[in-house]
Design a protein around this motif. Structure first.
Motif, PDB file in Angstrom:
ATOM      1  N   ASP A  60       0.863  -1.188   0.000  1.00 24.52           N
ATOM      2  CA  ASP A  60       0.000   0.000   0.000  1.00 24.52           C
ATOM      3  C   ASP A  60       0.892   1.228   0.000  1.00 24.52           C
ATOM      4  O   ASP A  60       1.553   1.533   0.979  1.00 24.52           O
ATOM      5  CB  ASP A  60      -0.900  -0.033   1.219  1.00 24.52           C
ATOM      6  N   ARG A  61       0.902   1.944  -1.129  1.00 23.29           N
ATOM      7  CA  ARG A  61       1.787   3.100  -1.262  1.00 23.29           C
ATOM      8  C   ARG A  61       1.440   4.198  -0.269  1.00 23.29           C
ATOM      9  O   ARG A  61       2.343   4.871   0.242  1.00 23.29           O
ATOM     10  CB  ARG A  61       1.725   3.644  -2.689  1.00 23.29           C
ATOM     11  N   ASN A  62       0.172   4.378   0.033  1.00 25.80           N
ATOM     12  CA  ASN A  62      -0.218   5.416   0.984  1.00 25.80           C
ATOM     13  C   ASN A  62       0.313   5.105   2.384  1.00 25.80           C
ATOM     14  O   ASN A  62       0.803   6.002   3.087  1.00 25.80           O
ATOM     15  CB  ASN A  62      -1.735   5.611   0.995  1.00 25.80           C
ATOM     16  N   ALA A  63       0.212   3.847   2.784  1.00 22.14           N
ATOM     17  CA  ALA A  63       0.708   3.444   4.094  1.00 22.14           C
ATOM     18  C   ALA A  63       2.218   3.588   4.153  1.00 22.14           C
ATOM     19  O   ALA A  63       2.787   4.009   5.174  1.00 22.14           O
ATOM     20  CB  ALA A  63       0.290   2.020   4.404  1.00 22.14           C
ATOM     21  N   LEU A  64       2.908   3.232   3.061  1.00 22.21           N
ATOM     22  CA  LEU A  64       4.362   3.378   3.013  1.00 22.21           C
ATOM     23  C   LEU A  64       4.779   4.848   3.093  1.00 22.21           C
ATOM     24  O   LEU A  64       5.756   5.187   3.756  1.00 22.21           O
ATOM     25  CB  LEU A  64       4.926   2.759   1.729  1.00 22.21           C
ATOM     26  N   ALA A  65       4.028   5.730   2.440  1.00 24.84           N
ATOM     27  CA  ALA A  65       4.349   7.148   2.434  1.00 24.84           C
ATOM     28  C   ALA A  65       4.191   7.754   3.822  1.00 24.84           C
ATOM     29  O   ALA A  65       4.948   8.675   4.192  1.00 24.84           O
ATOM     30  CB  ALA A  65       3.474   7.882   1.426  1.00 24.84           C
ATOM     31  N   LYS A  66       3.238   7.253   4.588  1.00 20.88           N
ATOM     32  CA  LYS A  66       3.026   7.778   5.937  1.00 20.88           C
ATOM     33  C   LYS A  66       4.088   7.271   6.906  1.00 20.88           C
ATOM     34  O   LYS A  66       4.285   7.855   7.959  1.00 20.88           O
ATOM     35  CB  LYS A  66       1.635   7.372   6.441  1.00 20.88           C
ATOM     36  N   GLY A  67       4.767   6.205   6.490  1.00 21.80           N
ATOM     37  CA  GLY A  67       5.904   5.698   7.242  1.00 21.80           C
ATOM     38  C   GLY A  67       5.548   4.999   8.465  1.00 21.80           C
ATOM     39  O   GLY A  67       5.941   4.769   9.455  1.00 21.80           O
TER      40      GLY A  67
END
Length: 185
Positions: free
Chosen positions: A178-185
């Motif tokens: 999930d790119r969004n979850a990865l971006a939020k770190g």
């Protein structure tokens, strides 16, 4: 919308339907090319073998859904071999002998679990898609080209794959993160 084409082969017009042209035409069907003969021949041989194998599988399958998929595959193999037989016969070309009931003992003891039958169909479908897909651009006669296009569309891959997924026999490939979850770190 299917439009009517007429093809002449040294005699009366034959009706032929296609989606590719906007108006009716009369075109003379040429003799089969070597590429067409070769692809039709291998299609006949492969589907005559499939008919024997599928008849054996149908004698041993337990699951009703898998039986339905095998029956559909057998109907397609029957249709494909009949079509090739008709094309060769109309051209006065020898029809392959192919595989027959004499080449398989459908009464032989069961060798495989139901799951194998679907895996077999999956891999033979992949081979068929390759053979038919490669054939299409090499076919100069519209009737032969349409037959191979129909073979591609008529493949039973989806039903077999859906049955394998429903029974939990097909592994799912890894999912992308999930790119969004990865971006939020």
């Amino acid at each position: 919308m299917l439009l009517q084409f007429k093809y002449i082969r040294g005699g009366p017009c034959k009706n032929y339907k296609t989606k590719t042209r906007a108006k009716q035409k009369e075109i003379c069907l040429n003799k089969l090319t070597s590429a067409e003969i070769g692809k039709l021949w291998i299609t006949y041989m492969g589907n005559s073998m499939a008919r024997c194998v599928l008849r054996y599988f149908l004698q041993n399958v337990d699951d009703a859904n898998i039986r339905d998929v095998l029956n559909e595959a057998l109907q397609l193999a029957d249709r494909f071999t009949r079509t090739v037989d008709n094309i060769f016969t109309q051209e006065g070309h020898p029809v392959p002998i192919g595989y027959t009931e004499e080449d398989v003992n459908v009464e032989a003891p069961r060798l495989y679990a139901d799951e194998f039958y679907l895996h077999y169909l999956k891999y033979t479908s992949k081979a068929g898609i390759s053979i038919y897909g490669i054939a299409v651009p090499f076919m100069s006669r519209p009737d032969v080209r349409e037959f191979f296009t129909d073979c591609l569309v008529g493949n039973y891959v989806e039903d077999g794959a859906n049955t394998m997924i429903d029974l939990g026999w097909m592994e799912q490939p890894p999912q992308a993160a999930d790119r969004n979850a990865l971006a939020k770190g």
